[in-house]
Design a protein around this motif. Structure first.
Motif, PDB file in Angstrom:
ATOM      1  N   ASP A  35       0.848  -1.193   0.000  1.00 35.19           N
ATOM      2  CA  ASP A  35       0.000   0.000   0.000  1.00 35.19           C
ATOM      3  C   ASP A  35       0.884   1.242   0.000  1.00 35.19           C
ATOM      4  O   ASP A  35       1.541   1.551   0.991  1.00 35.19           O
ATOM      5  N   PHE A  36       0.903   1.953  -1.138  1.00 30.88           N
ATOM      6  CA  PHE A  36       1.683   3.182  -1.259  1.00 30.88           C
ATOM      7  C   PHE A  36       1.017   4.307  -0.468  1.00 30.88           C
ATOM      8  O   PHE A  36      -0.154   4.612  -0.675  1.00 30.88           O
ATOM      9  N   GLY A  37       1.764   4.951   0.412  1.00 31.03           N
ATOM     10  CA  GLY A  37       1.199   6.051   1.188  1.00 31.03           C
ATOM     11  C   GLY A  37       0.064   5.564   2.053  1.00 31.03           C
ATOM     12  O   GLY A  37      -1.062   6.063   1.970  1.00 31.03           O
ATOM     13  N   SER A  38       0.335   4.614   2.929  1.00 30.35           N
ATOM     14  CA  SER A  38      -0.729   3.917   3.664  1.00 30.35           C
ATOM     15  C   SER A  38      -1.421   4.791   4.707  1.00 30.35           C
ATOM     16  O   SER A  38      -2.529   4.475   5.141  1.00 30.35           O
ATOM     17  N   GLY A  39      -0.767   5.895   5.157  1.00 39.48           N
ATOM     18  CA  GLY A  39      -1.407   6.778   6.129  1.00 39.48           C
ATOM     19  C   GLY A  39      -1.753   6.046   7.413  1.00 39.48           C
ATOM     20  O   GLY A  39      -0.904   5.415   8.048  1.00 39.48           O
ATOM     21  N   GLN A  40      -3.028   6.098   7.807  1.00 45.26           N
ATOM     22  CA  GLN A  40      -3.496   5.394   8.995  1.00 45.26           C
ATOM     23  C   GLN A  40      -3.764   3.914   8.724  1.00 45.26           C
ATOM     24  O   GLN A  40      -4.232   3.190   9.603  1.00 45.26           O
ATOM     25  N   ASN A  41      -3.491   3.478   7.503  1.00 42.16           N
ATOM     26  CA  ASN A  41      -3.564   2.060   7.109  1.00 42.16           C
ATOM     27  C   ASN A  41      -4.962   1.456   7.239  1.00 42.16           C
ATOM     28  O   ASN A  41      -5.125   0.293   7.600  1.00 42.16           O
ATOM     29  N   TYR A  42      -5.982   2.248   6.934  1.00 42.77           N
ATOM     30  CA  TYR A  42      -7.348   1.716   6.963  1.00 42.77           C
ATOM     31  C   TYR A  42      -7.509   0.567   5.971  1.00 42.77           C
ATOM     32  O   TYR A  42      -8.105  -0.461   6.289  1.00 42.77           O
ATOM     33  N   LEU A  43      -6.990   0.753   4.753  1.00 46.59           N
ATOM     34  CA  LEU A  43      -7.130  -0.283   3.731  1.00 46.59           C
ATOM     35  C   LEU A  43      -6.346  -1.534   4.116  1.00 46.59           C
ATOM     36  O   LEU A  43      -6.874  -2.658   4.036  1.00 46.59           O
ATOM     37  N   GLY A  44      -5.096  -1.353   4.532  1.00 45.20           N
ATOM     38  CA  GLY A  44      -4.279  -2.504   4.889  1.00 45.20           C
ATOM     39  C   GLY A  44      -4.856  -3.289   6.053  1.00 45.20           C
ATOM     40  O   GLY A  44      -4.843  -4.526   6.068  1.00 45.20           O
ATOM     41  N   ASN A  92      -7.697 -11.730   5.095  1.00 50.03           N
ATOM     42  CA  ASN A  92      -6.502 -12.327   5.702  1.00 50.03           C
ATOM     43  C   ASN A  92      -5.277 -12.251   4.796  1.00 50.03           C
ATOM     44  O   ASN A  92      -4.568 -13.237   4.586  1.00 50.03           O
ATOM     45  N   LYS A  93      -5.013 -11.063   4.277  1.00 47.19           N
ATOM     46  CA  LYS A  93      -3.891 -10.869   3.363  1.00 47.19           C
ATOM     47  C   LYS A  93      -2.662 -10.341   4.099  1.00 47.19           C
ATOM     48  O   LYS A  93      -2.758  -9.781   5.181  1.00 47.19           O
ATOM     49  N   HIS A  94      -1.518 -10.524   3.478  1.00 45.05           N
ATOM     50  CA  HIS A  94      -0.263  -9.987   4.004  1.00 45.05           C
ATOM     51  C   HIS A  94      -0.051  -8.597   3.414  1.00 45.05           C
ATOM     52  O   HIS A  94       0.011  -8.433   2.194  1.00 45.05           O
ATOM     53  N   ILE A  95       0.088  -7.623   4.278  1.00 43.37           N
ATOM     54  CA  ILE A  95       0.124  -6.217   3.860  1.00 43.37           C
ATOM     55  C   ILE A  95       1.490  -5.606   4.174  1.00 43.37           C
ATOM     56  O   ILE A  95       2.018  -5.772   5.276  1.00 43.37           O
ATOM     57  N   ILE A  96       2.047  -4.884   3.203  1.00 45.86           N
ATOM     58  CA  ILE A  96       3.231  -4.071   3.417  1.00 45.86           C
ATOM     59  C   ILE A  96       2.775  -2.622   3.313  1.00 45.86           C
ATOM     60  O   ILE A  96       2.446  -2.135   2.235  1.00 45.86           O
ATOM     61  N   ALA A  97       2.718  -1.935   4.436  1.00 45.75           N
ATOM     62  CA  ALA A  97       2.236  -0.558   4.485  1.00 45.75           C
ATOM     63  C   ALA A  97       3.435   0.386   4.383  1.00 45.75           C
ATOM     64  O   ALA A  97       4.242   0.471   5.310  1.00 45.75           O
ATOM     65  N   VAL A  98       3.552   1.073   3.247  1.00 46.92           N
ATOM     66  CA  VAL A  98       4.677   1.979   3.001  1.00 46.92           C
ATOM     67  C   VAL A  98       4.222   3.402   3.296  1.00 46.92           C
ATOM     68  O   VAL A  98       3.325   3.928   2.628  1.00 46.92           O
ATOM     69  N   GLU A  99       4.824   4.006   4.286  1.00 48.44           N
ATOM     70  CA  GLU A  99       4.404   5.334   4.739  1.00 48.44           C
ATOM     71  C   GLU A  99       5.638   6.146   5.132  1.00 48.44           C
ATOM     72  O   GLU A  99       6.566   5.612   5.747  1.00 48.44           O
ATOM     73  N   SER A 100       5.642   7.426   4.786  1.00 50.29           N
ATOM     74  CA  SER A 100       6.812   8.269   5.048  1.00 50.29           C
ATOM     75  C   SER A 100       6.793   8.924   6.418  1.00 50.29           C
ATOM     76  O   SER A 100       7.829   9.390   6.888  1.00 50.29           O
ATOM     77  N   TYR A 142       5.051  -2.724   8.524  1.00 53.26           N
ATOM     78  CA  TYR A 142       5.204  -1.311   8.190  1.00 53.26           C
ATOM     79  C   TYR A 142       6.626  -1.034   7.714  1.00 53.26           C
ATOM     80  O   TYR A 142       7.598  -1.529   8.278  1.00 53.26           O
ATOM     81  N   VAL A 143       6.707  -0.224   6.676  1.00 53.27           N
ATOM     82  CA  VAL A 143       7.995   0.206   6.150  1.00 53.27           C
ATOM     83  C   VAL A 143       7.981   1.726   6.081  1.00 53.27           C
ATOM     84  O   VAL A 143       7.203   2.312   5.317  1.00 53.27           O
ATOM     85  N   GLU A 144       8.801   2.358   6.906  1.00 50.84           N
ATOM     86  CA  GLU A 144       8.912   3.811   6.857  1.00 50.84           C
ATOM     87  C   GLU A 144       9.843   4.171   5.708  1.00 50.84           C
ATOM     88  O   GLU A 144      11.051   3.920   5.758  1.00 50.84           O
ATOM     89  N   HIS A 145       9.269   4.749   4.683  1.00 51.21           N
ATOM     90  CA  HIS A 145      10.035   4.922   3.438  1.00 51.21           C
ATOM     91  C   HIS A 145       9.457   6.102   2.663  1.00 51.21           C
ATOM     92  O   HIS A 145       8.243   6.201   2.478  1.00 51.21           O
ATOM     93  N   VAL A 146      10.312   6.994   2.218  1.00 46.32           N
ATOM     94  CA  VAL A 146       9.892   8.095   1.355  1.00 46.32           C
ATOM     95  C   VAL A 146       9.990   7.623  -0.081  1.00 46.32           C
ATOM     96  O   VAL A 146      11.094   7.396  -0.599  1.00 46.32           O
ATOM     97  N   VAL A 147       8.854   7.443  -0.722  1.00 47.12           N
ATOM     98  CA  VAL A 147       8.827   6.927  -2.088  1.00 47.12           C
ATOM     99  C   VAL A 147       9.194   8.057  -3.049  1.00 47.12           C
ATOM    100  O   VAL A 147       8.479   9.055  -3.145  1.00 47.12           O
ATOM    101  N   GLN A 148      10.313   7.907  -3.749  1.00 44.10           N
ATOM    102  CA  GLN A 148      10.775   8.934  -4.677  1.00 44.10           C
ATOM    103  C   GLN A 148      10.724   8.483  -6.126  1.00 44.10           C
ATOM    104  O   GLN A 148      10.883   9.281  -7.042  1.00 44.10           O
ATOM    105  N   ASP A 149      10.511   7.204  -6.341  1.00 47.20           N
ATOM    106  CA  ASP A 149      10.304   6.667  -7.686  1.00 47.20           C
ATOM    107  C   ASP A 149       9.598   5.328  -7.524  1.00 47.20           C
ATOM    108  O   ASP A 149       9.165   4.975  -6.433  1.00 47.20           O
ATOM    109  N   GLY A 150       9.487   4.581  -8.601  1.00 49.38           N
ATOM    110  CA  GLY A 150       8.765   3.317  -8.534  1.00 49.38           C
ATOM    111  C   GLY A 150       9.621   2.133  -8.152  1.00 49.38           C
ATOM    112  O   GLY A 150       9.141   0.994  -8.144  1.00 49.38           O
ATOM    113  N   ASP A 151      10.898   2.366  -7.823  1.00 47.89           N
ATOM    114  CA  ASP A 151      11.808   1.288  -7.459  1.00 47.89           C
ATOM    115  C   ASP A 151      11.524   0.844  -6.030  1.00 47.89           C
ATOM    116  O   ASP A 151      11.740   1.591  -5.079  1.00 47.89           O
TER     117      ASP A 151
END
Length: 607
Positions: free
Chosen positions: A163-172, A181-189, A276-285
């Protein structure tokens, strides 16, 4: 899973290619569209005589439009049957313009083939407003159906949802809970958002709070000592009057507040999981994100692993990693609800840049936050500025170096159209996030009033010397058309009472500006002797022109439906142009427009 057509275009077009070609031709040729979507800024409305209404609105439209009530005009623009004869005889050129905007705007109604979303359980919906509940419920169902379709057609299961920009992670949180029952990687800066999301994970039952043994009396005494005495209740005051003796071994007493306790996530087969992954997404890599996923795969036997969020526990990672199975391939689906600006571009590009990403489903938002790929940030459309029409002009060559490769447009087709490509300035992109179909009479009057007051204040600023007129860049050097604007002054929102009259608005704005150390001296000097009577006189003198502004704004918001359609189409074209990697791609509405106007999802499936 894919809809009958890859874009929800009007039935007037035979196929997507015909729609795209016609859309680009229209955006490049219609001067009225270009003017209303990028050539008008509300701040400039009253800083020239006559007002902008008499400059940007075709002469044959003006009197007819001014005779319409606001809701009647909105119905005419968006809902009325234009083929049915009207007694008020609108200009034929206006009818044609409205038909064109309707024709080129993508359809926003949700397809009947989409299932209704499941009702979210109360413990999962905690913190969500009705709009968010609608979005999360619908999108969770949608992405799972896309993932299931990918699995059934390719034989390869999606293992994680990123989840790009997961915020409060409502979706995740929803996807990690039953029945998904899915495995979620919540990417949030933002660390603050991650901490808040973890607290809600505990309430939702997808995580546990670290358990500690406390001396309750000492813990309460510590909390009482940190609370101002006037805020203590009767029980606390009695405790303060009978202080507890200090512990014999202070280090043996855990006095951390609950918010500082670790959040524990325990992978269990068949149940969902959040990382949770604290990460500033700067491109699609996503290579850094994928590396963390590889280290923390969920293939370990149930109960063998506890992952916690504190720094002390991170020291145990080497031992933990030895216990995790390495047999399961990582196959990701990138998802996002209302990822702002370029973040949507990064999510879409992730399908091409990462071997592990098998599918994407991205709903964009905040187009005003996108950067521009074909040049530096702009305020007026280039085609409306004579100096920029000279492609070889030295200034244009210098500015071209300031482009952002991550910005709009993404696709080769849009970026090279007619040799120059199609550009959208910030004004056009800002208008594209309007939702005129949802405007009510009360809401319309409120924001028309706000825009009127702000535009009129700019006129006051000009007359008092706070701002000055300025030509667009290089107009003098290149013999341009002499378009003039004024220096922008950012006011922002004011308290509700400031909008009750123009006098209150001016006083509220000046109070706010006077607290700005950079502007307070200059603004204060120029405005200090302005009386309430002078302010009221401005309001009376220009009150009759408020209707001109509201009509213009309505036309701008209506026309900007084509701007959003162009942005979304460009994203789809980008995927389509990479057919060597992308098996299928499409756009469709996933939310009810009345509840969530930014409702177009861009979907891509890897070969």
């Amino acid at each position: 899973m894919a809809p009958p057509t890859p874009l929800p275009f009007s039935a007037e077009f035979a196929n997507a290619d015909e729609y795209v070609d016609s859309l680009l031709l229209y955006c490049g040729a219609s001067t009225v569209f270009q003017t209303l979507c990028g050539g008008v800024h509300i701040l400039d409305f009253f800083t020239r005589e006559p007002s902008l209404y008499h400059t940007v609105i075709p002469a044959e439209w003006r009197s007819w439009l001014m005779a319409r009530e606001s809701m009647n005009l909105l119905d005419f623009l968006m809902r009325d049957d234009l083929d049915h004869p009207r007694q008020d005889n609108p200009p034929e050129s206006l009818l044609k313009y409205i038909r064109d905007i309707r024709k080129y705007s993508l359809r926003r109604n949700v397809s009947p083939r989409q299932e209704k979303s499941k009702k979210l359980p109360r413990h999962i919906a905690v913190g969500m407003i009705p709009k968010k509940i609608h979005e999360v419920g619908n999108f969770a169902d949608y992405v799972v159906r896309v993932a299931d379709d990918v699995s059934s057609t390719t034989g390869r299961e999606i293992t994680h949802f990123v989840d790009f920009g997961s915020g409060q992670n409502y979706l995740g949180r929803t996807l990690a809970s039953p029945p998904y029952n899915k495995h979620i990687i919540a990417v949030e800066s933002k660390e603050l958002n991650i901490n808040g999301a973890k607290s809600m994970d505990v309430l939702a039952g997808v995580a546990e709070r670290e358990k500690v043994m406390r001396n309750k009396k000492l813990y309460r005494a510590q909390q009482d000592a940190q609370t101002p005495q006037e805020k203590l209740d009767e029980k606390a005051l009695r405790r303060v009057a009978r202080p507890q003796p200090p512990p014999l071994d202070p280090d043996a007493v855990d006095m951390r507040p609950s918010k500082d306790l670790a959040t524990i996530y325990t992978p269990v087969d068949g149940k969902g999981y959040i990382q949770y992954v604290e990460h500033v997404v700067q491109d699609g890599d996503l290579s850094d994100v994928v590396e963390q996923i590889e280290k923390m795969k969920m293939a370990a036997p149930a109960g063998n692993l506890q992952v916690v969020s504190t720094d002390t526990e991170k020291s145990q990672l080497p031992e933990i990693l030895d216990k995790i199975s390495k047999t399961k391939d990582t196959r990701l689906m990138a998802i996002s609800i209302h990822s702002c600006g370029n973040l949507s571009h990064h999510g879409i590009r992730s399908l091409l840049l990462n071997p592990s990403v098998q599918a994407i489903a991205i709903v964009g938002c905040c187009y005003n936050l996108m950067t521009e790929r074909l040049g530096p940030p702009t305020y007026k459309l280039p085609r409306l500025r004579a100096n920029l029409r000279a492609i070889n002009a030295p200034r244009v060559t210098r500015e071209a170096a300031a482009c952002d490769p991550h910005g709009f447009p993404m696709s080769k087709k849009v970026s090279t159209f007619n040799g120059e490509g199609v550009r959208l300035n910030i004004t056009a992109r800002m208008m594209a996030v309007q939702a005129p179909q949802n405007w009510t009479e009360k809401e319309s009057d409120a924001f028309f009033t706000r825009h009127f007051y702000r535009a009129l204040l700019q006129k006051v600023f000009l007359d008092r010397g706070v701002v000055s007129k300025m030509k667009q860049d290089d107009d003098e050097d290149e013999g341009g058309s002499g378009l003039e604007s004024t220096e922008p002054v950012i006011i922002g929102s004011l308290r509700k009472g400031c909008y009750s009259s123009f006098k209150n608005y001016v006083r509220g704005a000046l109070e706010k500006l006077n607290n700005d150390p950079e502007r307070s001296k200059m603004v204060g000097e120029k405005m200090k002797d302005m009386t309430d009577e002078e302010i009221d006189e401005y309001g009376r003198r220009y009150e009759g022109l408020k209707k001109e502004l509201s009509v213009t704004w309505s036309l701008m918001a209506f026309s900007a439906g084509v701007v959003e359609s162009l942005i979304v189409t460009d994203r789809w074209l980008y995927l389509k142009e990479h057919a060597d990697v992308v098996e299928d791609c499409w756009v469709e509405a996933v939310f009810d427009y009345q509840q969530s106007p930014r409702n177009l999802v861009v979907v891509g499936i890897k070969r």
